[in-house]
Write a protein that holds these residues in place. Structure first.
Motif, PDB file in Angstrom:
ATOM      1  N   ILE A 257       0.828  -1.210   0.000  1.00  0.00           N
ATOM      2  CA  ILE A 257       0.000   0.000   0.000  1.00  0.00           C
ATOM      3  C   ILE A 257       0.861   1.259   0.000  1.00  0.00           C
ATOM      4  CG2 ILE A 257      -1.687   1.308   1.350  1.00  0.00           C
ATOM      5  CD1 ILE A 257      -2.685  -1.413   2.437  1.00  0.00           C
ATOM      6  N   ALA A 258       1.975   1.248   0.723  1.00  0.00           N
ATOM      7  CA  ALA A 258       2.796   2.442   0.917  1.00  0.00           C
ATOM      8  C   ALA A 258       3.232   3.116  -0.382  1.00  0.00           C
ATOM      9  CB  ALA A 258       4.009   2.108   1.781  1.00  0.00           C
ATOM     10  N   PRO A 259       3.655   2.367  -1.430  1.00  0.00           N
ATOM     11  CA  PRO A 259       4.059   3.061  -2.655  1.00  0.00           C
ATOM     12  C   PRO A 259       2.955   3.922  -3.257  1.00  0.00           C
ATOM     13  CG  PRO A 259       4.865   0.814  -2.681  1.00  0.00           C
ATOM     14  CD  PRO A 259       3.929   0.920  -1.515  1.00  0.00           C
ATOM     15  N   LEU A 260       1.708   3.508  -3.094  1.00  0.00           N
ATOM     16  CA  LEU A 260       0.600   4.278  -3.644  1.00  0.00           C
ATOM     17  C   LEU A 260       0.405   5.588  -2.892  1.00  0.00           C
ATOM     18  CD1 LEU A 260      -2.022   1.429  -4.170  1.00  0.00           C
ATOM     19  CD2 LEU A 260       0.011   2.003  -5.513  1.00  0.00           C
ATOM     20  N   GLN A 261       0.854   5.630  -1.649  1.00  0.00           N
ATOM     21  CA  GLN A 261       0.683   6.825  -0.829  1.00  0.00           C
ATOM     22  C   GLN A 261       1.921   7.716  -0.826  1.00  0.00           C
ATOM     23  OE1 GLN A 261      -0.108   4.829   2.878  1.00  0.00           O
ATOM     24  NE2 GLN A 261      -2.327   4.989   2.621  1.00  0.00           N
ATOM     25  N   ALA A 262       3.088   7.081  -0.821  1.00  0.00           N
ATOM     26  CA  ALA A 262       4.333   7.830  -0.611  1.00  0.00           C
ATOM     27  C   ALA A 262       5.087   8.152  -1.898  1.00  0.00           C
ATOM     28  CB  ALA A 262       5.250   7.044   0.326  1.00  0.00           C
ATOM     29  N   VAL A 263       4.704   7.544  -3.016  1.00  0.00           N
ATOM     30  CA  VAL A 263       5.406   7.756  -4.281  1.00  0.00           C
ATOM     31  C   VAL A 263       4.416   8.345  -5.289  1.00  0.00           C
ATOM     32  CG1 VAL A 263       6.845   6.697  -6.058  1.00  0.00           C
ATOM     33  CG2 VAL A 263       6.843   5.741  -3.748  1.00  0.00           C
ATOM     34  N   PRO A 264       4.380   9.657  -5.423  1.00  0.00           N
ATOM     35  CA  PRO A 264       3.393  10.291  -6.303  1.00  0.00           C
ATOM     36  C   PRO A 264       3.427   9.783  -7.744  1.00  0.00           C
ATOM     37  CG  PRO A 264       4.474  11.924  -4.920  1.00  0.00           C
ATOM     38  CD  PRO A 264       5.222  10.648  -4.727  1.00  0.00           C
ATOM     39  N   ASP A 265       4.617   9.450  -8.240  1.00  0.00           N
ATOM     40  CA  ASP A 265       4.731   8.980  -9.621  1.00  0.00           C
ATOM     41  C   ASP A 265       4.836   7.460  -9.709  1.00  0.00           C
ATOM     42  OD1 ASP A 265       7.193   8.972  -8.366  1.00  0.00           O
ATOM     43  OD2 ASP A 265       8.338   9.481 -10.155  1.00  0.00           O
ATOM     44  N   HIS A 266       4.200   6.753  -8.765  1.00  0.00           N
ATOM     45  CA  HIS A 266       4.318   5.284  -8.728  1.00  0.00           C
ATOM     46  C   HIS A 266       3.857   4.650 -10.036  1.00  0.00           C
ATOM     47  CE1 HIS A 266      -0.028   4.554  -8.227  1.00  0.00           C
ATOM     48  NE2 HIS A 266      -0.035   5.627  -7.470  1.00  0.00           N
ATOM     49  N   ALA A 267       2.904   5.263 -10.710  1.00  0.00           N
ATOM     50  CA  ALA A 267       2.380   4.676 -11.947  1.00  0.00           C
ATOM     51  C   ALA A 267       3.391   4.720 -13.088  1.00  0.00           C
ATOM     52  CB  ALA A 267       1.097   5.403 -12.351  1.00  0.00           C
ATOM     53  N   ASP A 268       4.443   5.513 -12.934  1.00  0.00           N
ATOM     54  CA  ASP A 268       5.453   5.612 -13.987  1.00  0.00           C
ATOM     55  C   ASP A 268       6.439   4.448 -13.981  1.00  0.00           C
ATOM     56  OD1 ASP A 268       4.320   7.999 -14.742  1.00  0.00           O
ATOM     57  OD2 ASP A 268       5.746   9.238 -13.622  1.00  0.00           O
ATOM     58  N   TYR A 269       6.434   3.671 -12.907  1.00  0.00           N
ATOM     59  CA  TYR A 269       7.354   2.533 -12.821  1.00  0.00           C
ATOM     60  C   TYR A 269       6.767   1.317 -13.538  1.00  0.00           C
ATOM     61  CZ  TYR A 269      10.197   5.051  -9.436  1.00  0.00           C
ATOM     62  OH  TYR A 269      11.016   5.972  -8.830  1.00  0.00           O
ATOM     63  N   ASP A 270       7.619   0.592 -14.228  1.00  0.00           N
ATOM     64  CA  ASP A 270       7.200  -0.612 -14.946  1.00  0.00           C
ATOM     65  C   ASP A 270       7.271  -1.811 -14.000  1.00  0.00           C
ATOM     66  OD1 ASP A 270       6.681  -2.703 -16.634  1.00  0.00           O
ATOM     67  OD2 ASP A 270       8.437  -2.399 -17.933  1.00  0.00           O
ATOM     68  N   VAL A 271       6.119  -2.273 -13.554  1.00  0.00           N
ATOM     69  CA  VAL A 271       6.053  -3.425 -12.645  1.00  0.00           C
ATOM     70  C   VAL A 271       5.399  -4.625 -13.335  1.00  0.00           C
ATOM     71  CG1 VAL A 271       6.017  -1.977 -10.578  1.00  0.00           C
ATOM     72  CG2 VAL A 271       3.852  -2.652 -11.650  1.00  0.00           C
ATOM     73  N   SER A 272       5.358  -4.591 -14.651  1.00  0.00           N
ATOM     74  CA  SER A 272       4.650  -5.633 -15.412  1.00  0.00           C
ATOM     75  C   SER A 272       5.318  -6.995 -15.317  1.00  0.00           C
ATOM     76  CB  SER A 272       4.541  -5.218 -16.881  1.00  0.00           C
ATOM     77  OG  SER A 272       5.827  -5.045 -17.460  1.00  0.00           O
ATOM     78  N   SER A 273       6.586  -7.029 -14.885  1.00  0.00           N
ATOM     79  CA  SER A 273       7.286  -8.315 -14.782  1.00  0.00           C
ATOM     80  C   SER A 273       6.789  -9.153 -13.610  1.00  0.00           C
ATOM     81  CB  SER A 273       8.793  -8.080 -14.631  1.00  0.00           C
ATOM     82  OG  SER A 273       9.069  -7.317 -13.459  1.00  0.00           O
ATOM     83  N   VAL A 274       6.124  -8.536 -12.624  1.00  0.00           N
ATOM     84  CA  VAL A 274       5.717  -9.244 -11.410  1.00  0.00           C
ATOM     85  C   VAL A 274       4.526 -10.161 -11.705  1.00  0.00           C
ATOM     86  CG1 VAL A 274       4.954  -9.039  -9.020  1.00  0.00           C
ATOM     87  CG2 VAL A 274       6.526  -7.331  -9.983  1.00  0.00           C
ATOM     88  N   ARG A 275       4.715 -11.446 -11.500  1.00  0.00           N
ATOM     89  CA  ARG A 275       3.635 -12.405 -11.702  1.00  0.00           C
ATOM     90  C   ARG A 275       2.924 -12.742 -10.397  1.00  0.00           C
ATOM     91  NH1 ARG A 275       4.043 -17.106  -9.530  1.00  0.00           N
ATOM     92  NH2 ARG A 275       6.040 -17.741  -8.646  1.00  0.00           N
TER      93      ARG A 275
END
Length: 505
Positions: A257-275
């Motif tokens: 949950i924390a990245p969604l609150q503490a990292v304003p540009d969290h959506a800019d990171y590519d996390v598509s590799s996580v299965r």
């Protein structure tokens, strides 16, 4: 399987395959095996032998893994130590386990070494350049050591003593053999569908049972790659996922949950590799799960439930089950685990009923260290009595209702309320105290103290925090303080904590 044999097998299967990543440093399986054997020599020269206990108090660094496998090769026992503990807490744990040798991260060295000067301390400098390493650092000794050679030992040997908070506030050491730890790794690999191309991010403290046995050893069992984040930090987690093409990670709910609150540009990171987004130490409600799925662009969330006493092995809620059953821990046990919900009379609870969760698995601990009474209390034949209350729904899914054990889980950390109460009772202005957990959507629970102050005392939140931070780890310090004239009690004088919890709710 002996844990050193687990590593040896992985080395033979893929010697040049990447095994461990830490910042810019990388080790393949052959190099990991070599480092483990060199660590065995260093530890032997420091006085560690078969049956001895090695305490390791570090962040998530390669030194932890080198020392662990080195100790296991020697026939010694690993005792992971919480790096957040204060000196007095470390001293109690070292005394209880009887550690002969200890390894500590240089950053926290003084806090640890002051705990027991009689222990032979080795100090790790994981981030120092090679040409700046102190000559007596663990890394320098490792580089100079000859690889240890010795016979493989039986898997019935004690491999680990994992400390967990109990209802009394006194730490209990869960004793695990190589067999129970290796089986935990195997069951975890099956439950999480781990593969040889796995790139698992260890961002939660590796000294915890789940990051160590389930995630790290499970990944090595499958022949994958362990990526270490020195200490959890939201943006750092996202950066590692993107840079290292992470395929799986595990955290307490707050870690996701924390990245969604503490990292304003969290959506800019590519996390598509996580299965696989794995979480534990508390369930996620349906609304939070949907929010996380939307934010990370995937439905691949999996809940895992277990405790140090069982490896930890227990139950799991699979990704496909989250849509309808978010908040449950699963339907029955994970592979290798049998799970029951038991009424007080010992019979199985039915749909709509609550009871204590019992687990039967070959990964269960041998017992609590030097505590036969506590061991007997939690075992019923082959079954481990978890102390957790669960409710079964019509489809057979189990949801946690409450904990029979008075332990607060905040951000994935276990806090024994009576330990905090004991520390507060030492305050000169505290007459009476009760500590409970308040449900929290991100942290699982937060620690709350109800205090009866001495007459005329001026106790406040800041004063309480300052008093406690010198005595217990920060995550144990209450977030809230409520002053009362008296605490609710039963006729026999026991504090009725359910009344206090109801007030908070």
């Amino acid at each position: 399987m002996h844990l050193s044999a687990l590593l040896d097998s992985a080395v033979r299967s893929g010697s040049t395959k990447e095994a461990v990543v830490y910042r810019e440093q990388r080790w393949n399986y052959r190099e990991l095996g070599d480092a483990a054997r060199r660590a065995a020599t260093v530890l032997r020269d420091a006085g560690l032998g078969p049956g001895d206990r090695l305490a390791v108090m570090t962040y998530n660094t390669p030194a932890f893994l080198f020392a662990a496998f080195g100790a296991w090769s020697l026939g010694a026992t690993l005792v992971p130590v919480n790096h957040k503990l204060q000196t007095d807490e470390v001293a109690r744990q070292l005394k209880h386990c009887g550690a002969r040798v200890a390894l500590v991260d240089a950053e926290i060295g003084e806090r640890a070494t002051a705990a027991d000067p009689g222990v032979r301390w080795l100090v790790s400098h994981p981030d120092a350049p090679t040409d700046e390493l102190p000559a007596d650092s663990f890394e320098a000794l490792l580089a100079a050591a000859r690889p240890w050679t010795g016979e493989e030992r039986p898997d019935s040997d004690v491999a680990e003593i994992l400390y967990t908070s109990g209802t009394s506030g006194t730490p209990k050491g869960c004793v695990h053999s190589h067999r129970t730890a290796a089986l935990t790794a195997a069951y975890s690999a099956a439950t999480m569908s781990m593969r040889g191309d796995e790139r698992f991010l260890i961002c939660m403290p590796i000294w915890h049972a789940a990051p160590l046995n389930n995630m790290t050893l499970g990944t090595l069992f499958a022949g994958g790659t362990v990526v270490l984040q020195r200490e959890y930090e939201p943006r750092g987690m996202l950066e590692l996922i993107q840079r290292e093409r992470i395929t799986a990670l595990f955290g307490a709910p707050i870690a996701l949950i924390a990245p969604l609150q503490a990292v304003p540009d969290h959506a800019d990171y590519d996390v598509s590799s996580v299965r696989a987004w794995l979480y534990g130490a508390g369930p996620l409600d349906a609304d939070t799960v949907r929010r996380l799925m939307k934010a990370y662009g995937t439905e691949n969330f999996q809940q895992v439930y277990g405790m140090s006493e069982t490896g930890p092995a227990g139950a799991s809620l699979l990704p496909a089950e989250h849509a309808d059953k978010a908040g449950a821990i699963g339907r029955g046990g994970m592979p290798g685990v049998d799970l029951r919900v038991v009424r007080p009379d010992g019979s199985d609870a039915g749909a709509g009923e609550s009871g204590e969760i019992w687990l039967r698995t070959d990964t269960r601990m041998l017992g609590y260290l030097d505590d036969e009474a506590a061991t007997a209390e939690v075992f019923a034949g082959d079954w481990y009595r978890s102390g957790d209350l669960g409710r079964i729904d019509d489809d057979g899914y189990v949801t946690l209702v409450d904990r029979m054990k008075d332990v607060i889980i905040t951000g994935g950390e276990n806090v024994a309320s009576q330990e905090v109460e004991g520390a507060l009772r030492g305050h000169p202005d505290v007459l009476d105290v009760a500590v409970v957990g308040r449900p929290h959507p991100q942290w699982g629970e937060t620690v709350v103290a109800f205090v009866v102050p001495r007459e005329g005392a001026g106790l406040d939140q800041a004063g309480m925090r300052a008093w406690l931070e010198e005595r217990i780890a920060r995550y144990k310090v209450p977030r809230e303080l409520f002053l009362r004239d008296a605490l609710p009690r039963t006729p026999s004088g026991k504090i009725t904590k359910h009344v206090l919890r109801a007030e908070l709710a």
